[in-house]
Design an enzyme around this catalytic site. Structure first.
Site, mmCIF file in Angstrom:
data_model
loop_
_atom_site.group_PDB
_atom_site.id
_atom_site.type_symbol
_atom_site.label_atom_id
_atom_site.label_comp_id
_atom_site.label_asym_id
_atom_site.label_seq_id
_atom_site.Cartn_x
_atom_site.Cartn_y
_atom_site.Cartn_z
ATOM 1 N N THR A 541 0.856 -1.193 0.000
ATOM 2 C CA THR A 541 0.000 0.000 0.000
ATOM 3 C C THR A 541 0.889 1.239 0.000
ATOM 4 O O THR A 541 1.868 1.311 0.748
ATOM 5 C CB THR A 541 -0.949 0.011 1.220
ATOM 6 O OG1 THR A 541 -1.812 -1.118 1.116
ATOM 7 C CG2 THR A 541 -1.803 1.267 1.240
ATOM 8 N N PHE A 543 1.164 5.271 0.628
ATOM 9 C CA PHE A 543 0.523 6.310 1.428
ATOM 10 C C PHE A 543 1.013 7.669 0.966
ATOM 11 O O PHE A 543 2.196 7.823 0.639
ATOM 12 C CB PHE A 543 0.887 6.142 2.912
ATOM 13 C CG PHE A 543 0.288 4.917 3.536
ATOM 14 C CD1 PHE A 543 0.846 3.666 3.323
ATOM 15 C CD2 PHE A 543 -0.846 5.012 4.321
ATOM 16 C CE1 PHE A 543 0.288 2.533 3.872
ATOM 17 C CE2 PHE A 543 -1.413 3.879 4.891
ATOM 18 C CZ PHE A 543 -0.843 2.640 4.663
#
Ligand code: PEP
Ligand code: MN
Length: 642
Positions: A541, A543
């Site tokens: 992921t 960010f």
């Protein structure tokens, strides 16, 4: 021995315990851990542990079974993190130390320092006293070399390390260096270890040419027993029957040391192999094996090097290696240690004054203020916050993404961290929409973490006892294969992965489990039953780090994010993309989002590589303004490795 202190020990009792031990001939080191505070007591004396155990404020006494005490994992469970100015070695980071084998001239060191800084190294090396096999080889520039190294380090904002070869150099090495290196040939020079330990400065301790791991840790113990807590072990190859490489790089020492000691371990693939072409593969292998850093020889002109030219990388090889390390880092759940933006590498040629961000003006330290994230304590977003800003910042949990934006906007926190994209599930559209809604918020950084899902439950539970497992729907979906293999376990969606763990910790029911990141198990005191149960290990992921308008990017940016709307005519999107193409901007992402309140109208979100010349980017944006509707630069940031 390890003296575990009671949580309710009074300051007086603590001092009395310390004096009691010192009066009995022990050296006492206080170690504050996550769970307990302990005294590590080492000495030549033998005393009955029960005498210590009877002291008020003492919870229990544990003997240390290993001959090395202060260096042992038994004494300290948490990894030691060595701080060198703003640079940290140990914990979840990979620090790259580079520079030439030997300091040869001012010009050579300036070029080397510029290349190290440019590539993203965090510490500059260069030998001033060279322990050479032959007395006829270049012996180093001595004190003049230390001075040159110091100047080059200061100019490019890099702390410096060099080898100390004898006790007579203790004072000058202390004065010039941030880190002292004990070379392989001196690993068992005990007088030197004692004197260097007394300086209480960080030390890189190389493994001796034919030292066992235990002998190496005993050498670390000498340094620590004499004062320093900051020992960095460095594997640099050992003597074997093999002659093709200069030494045999013992990478298995990394996991062995990790088990036996809390000290950080770095690897020197240059002396480890002695061959330039073998340096990068072994460096990458070291990172994959869990090394906390690397020490790599790099020379601006290796063909002219006065020592170890054949094993020294060219500057562009170092740069390439750094990029490869950045790609591997998230796989081993680490972050490449970087020096924050501010003392820019552009200092090297232009000599222009570079605008410093407030963190740099405060002494170039990592951010230690508050950073908002969405989720509960122990969430993946919190891991991202600490991976990006280091351990000292305060991660502030928020219920929603919008709350993170609000906290940043009203100044409650300086930064926020928000997931923008998952490699399996795609873009987090809500965050894009919020970026669109808040024009006073910009993107100033980016972090990528690997998502590893762990199955957890309260102590005493087991896989067999589980009936129901909670997690965020994404977490459950990403672990669907696990559930296919365990049909008896029911899946129960929860609003948040860390929240699911908090819930099962509260319920205390061995039939309930949760899926979340390992951090959450620590936070809520539950056991990890299975680690890495996600279907696909390539689960990352990204960010965005957000801040208010005018906040400078945290590291020198190499990416830009923008949003634009198009006019309602044929080829409208094409005309904008054409401007990007004509100006040579490499587009990394293109996504469309409906504009709130304007049905069937769209905003386009684009990420591009930032050209080296900022003017090109600015000119491109001006040109886009001429052909698009609204255009907004969401921010520029540093992206590492895709
Ligand atoms: C060095 O790093 O400069 C060096 C001489 O290494 P070692 O002590 O490992 O041979
Ligand atoms: Mn060398």
């Amino acid at each position: 021995m390890i003296i575990v202190l009671r949580h309710d020990i009074s300051p007086d009792q603590k001092e009395e315990t310390r004096h009691f031990l010192q009066n009995h001939g022990y050296k006492v080191r206080e170690i504050v851990g996550e769970q307990d505070t302990i005294f590590g007591a080492v000495g030549l004396v033998q005393m009955d542990f029960r005498e210590v155990e009877l002291l008020p404020g003492v919870d229990r006494v544990i003997p240390i079974s290993k001959p090395y005490k202060l260096a042992s994992r038994e004494l300290k469970k948490e990894d030691t993190i060595v701080s060198i100015g703003s640079v940290r070695i140990g914990g979840g980071r990979i620090a790259v130390i580079s520079g030439p084998c030997a300091v040869e001239s001012r010009q050579q060191m300036r070029e080397a320092a510029a290349a190290v800084r440019e590539a993203g190294g965090v510490l500059l090396r260069g030998g001033a006293f060279k322990p050479r096999t032959s007395p006829y080889s270049f012996q180093g520039l001595g004190e003049a070399g230390l001075q040159i190294l110091r100047e080059a380090g200061d100019e490019f904002g890099l702390p410096v390390v060099s080898e100390i070869v004898g006790t007579e150099y203790v004072e000058i090495c202390r004065d010039y260096l941030d880190v002292l290196q004990i070379g392989a040939r001196n690993m068992q020079n005990f007088e030197l270890l004692k004197r260097v330990g007394e300086l209480k400065k960080p030390v890189i301790l190389k493994r001796g040419l034919s030292a066992t791991i235990e002998e190496w840790l005993m050498a670390a113990e000498y340094l620590m027993a004499h004062g320093t807590d900051d020992v960095i072990l460095c594997e640099r190859g050992i003597r074997t029957f093999e002659t093709y490489t200069r030494n045999t790089l013992d990478l298995s020492a990394i996991p062995v040391i990790k088990k036996l000691s809390h000290l950080p371990i770095i690897v020197d693939p240059s002396h480890g192999t002695g061959i330039r072409g073998k340096v990068a593969p072994m460096a990458l292998a070291a990172v994959a094996a869990g090394a906390d850093g690397l020490m790599v020889e790099m020379h601006p002109h290796p063909e002219e090097a006065l020592s170890d030219g054949p094993q020294s990388l060219f500057p562009d090889q170092l740069e390439r290696l750094m990029r490869d390390i950045e790609a591997i880092a998230p796989v081993v759940e680490k972050e490449l240690e970087r020096i924050p933006n501010g003392i820019s590498s552009s200092l090297k040629v232009s000599g222009k004054e570079v605008k410093k961000s407030p963190e740099q003006q405060e002494g170039n330290r990592r951010f230690s203020g508050e950073v908002a994230f969405q989720g509960m304590q122990g969430a993946f977003s919190e891991t991202a916050v600490h991976r990006f800003f280091g351990e000292d910042c305060q991660a502030v949990p928020c219920e929603t993404f919008a709350e993170v934006f609000k906290h940043v906007l009203n100044g409650k926190v300086k930064y926020g961290a928000l997931p923008i994209e998952n490699s399996l599930a795609g873009t987090v559209h809500e965050v894009l929409d919020l970026l669109l809604r808040y024009p006073d918020i910009i993107v100033v950084g980016e972090e990528k973490i690997r998502i590893i899902h762990s199955l957890m439950a309260v102590a005493g539970s087991s896989l067999e006892s589980l009936k129901k497992v909670y997690s965020h729907p994404q977490g459950l979906a990403q672990c669907s294969r696990f559930f296919e293999e365990h049909l008896e376990i029911e899946r129960e969606p929860f609003f948040d992965t860390a929240g699911a763990v908090a819930h099962i910790a509260e319920m205390r029911d061995p039939a309930l489990g949760a899926i979340a990141g390992r951090e959450a198990a620590k936070v809520y005191g539950v056991d990890v039953l299975r680690e890495g149960i996600e279907n696909n290990p390539r689960n990352y992921t990204r960010f965005f780090i957000i801040a208010r308008l005018e906040t400078p990017p945290i590291y020198s940016p190499n990416m830009a994010a923008l949003m634009f709307s198009t006019l309602d005519k044929p080829g409208a999107l094409f005309s904008v993309l054409k401007v990007l193409a004509e100006n040579g901007l490499n587009m990394k992402k293109l996504e469309s989002r409906p504009i709130q309140g304007k049905p069937w109208n769209y905003m386009f979100f684009v990420a591009v590589d930032l050209p080296e010349k900022r003017e090109i980017f600015d000119k491109t944006i001006e040109e886009i303004k001429g052909t698009a509707g609204d255009v907004r630069v969401l921010g520029t940031y540093y992206n590492h490795g895709g």
